[in-house]
Scaffold this active site. Structure first.
Site, PDB file in Angstrom:
ATOM      1  CD  GLU A  32      -2.169   1.380   2.911  1.00 17.64           C
ATOM      2  OE1 GLU A  32      -2.353   2.511   3.403  1.00 17.64           O
ATOM      3  OE2 GLU A  32      -2.415   0.334   3.536  1.00 17.64           O
ATOM      4  CE  LYS A 121      -5.878   1.931   8.361  1.00 17.08           C
ATOM      5  NZ  LYS A 121      -5.387   3.054   7.525  1.00 17.08           N
TER       6      LYS A 121
END
Length: 213
Positions: A32, A121
């Site tokens: 990411e 998340k």
């Protein structure tokens, strides 16, 4: 299951491919690039071009629908956010990307699920805690994966895995701006070893977007 997500906050386009290759060689299958990094969409594109067949490349700190589209155009296959924004989640799903909205309460978790997210998340993970995640896991749909981010490192990775999480996001414990690719690769190998021992090699495979699109 998902797996380890390398969060390269602060990475530059000049170094991103070298660091990405070191991570992939160590066994990390998801990378990411947060959008508050220098020229992040260029870094996403470089990683997607170089490692897209080996890793799921994603954009992080995605806060707007416009940035979802920019991430998709750069080659991202997932978008990660620190918050739960229904518009961002819906835009990601519509674009064929895997959204990872940030949630800190069960209410936010169920709102994200209703908007179409199947990976959440858990942020900040230190605040929710391992006991909190265990409690969430008991009430969330079984196909929804929890991915704690914030304070996860070699000291507690095995405990998080034992709590039944789908994966974890690894930030400064894995990469800090200026780190060499060699140093990042060495940390990644140790983290991958801990994860695989905790969940089993067969269970700790790639994230949604590589294996579970």
């Amino acid at each position: 299951m998902t797996g380890l997500i390398a969060i390269l906050r602060g990475v530059t386009p000049a170094e991103v491919v070298g660091v990405g290759r070191a991570l992939a060689d160590a066994g990390v299958t998801t990378i990411e690039v947060p959008l508050n990094s220098p020229d992040p969409f260029t870094s996403v594109r470089l990683l997607a071009d170089a490692l897209g067949e080996r890793c799921a490349i994603g954009a992080g700190t995605v806060l707007t629908v416009e940035d979802v589209e920019r991430a998709r155009a750069a080659g991202a296959r997932m978008v990660v956010a620190p918050n739960c924004d229904r518009a961002v989640i819906s835009a990601a799903v519509a674009a064929g990307l895997t959204p990872y909205p940030g949630v800190a309460t069960p209410t936010e978790a169920f709102a994200a699920i209703a908007a179409g997210a199947r990976r959440l998340k858990v942020f900040p993970a230190e605040t929710v805690g391992i006991s909190g995640v265990r409690a969430w896991r008991a009430v969330l749909p079984p196909d929804v994966g929890l991915v704690p981010v914030g304070g996860v490192d070699v000291s507690n990775l095995a405990a998080w895995a034992a709590a039944g999480v789908a994966g974890v996001g690894l930030g400064s414990g894995l990469y800090r701006p200026g780190d060499t690719a060699e140093a990042v690769g060495a940390r990644a190998r140790e983290l991958c070893r801990i994860w695989e021992e905790a969940v089993g090699r067969d269970a700790g495979g790639p994230v949604a977007g590589v294996r579970n699109a």
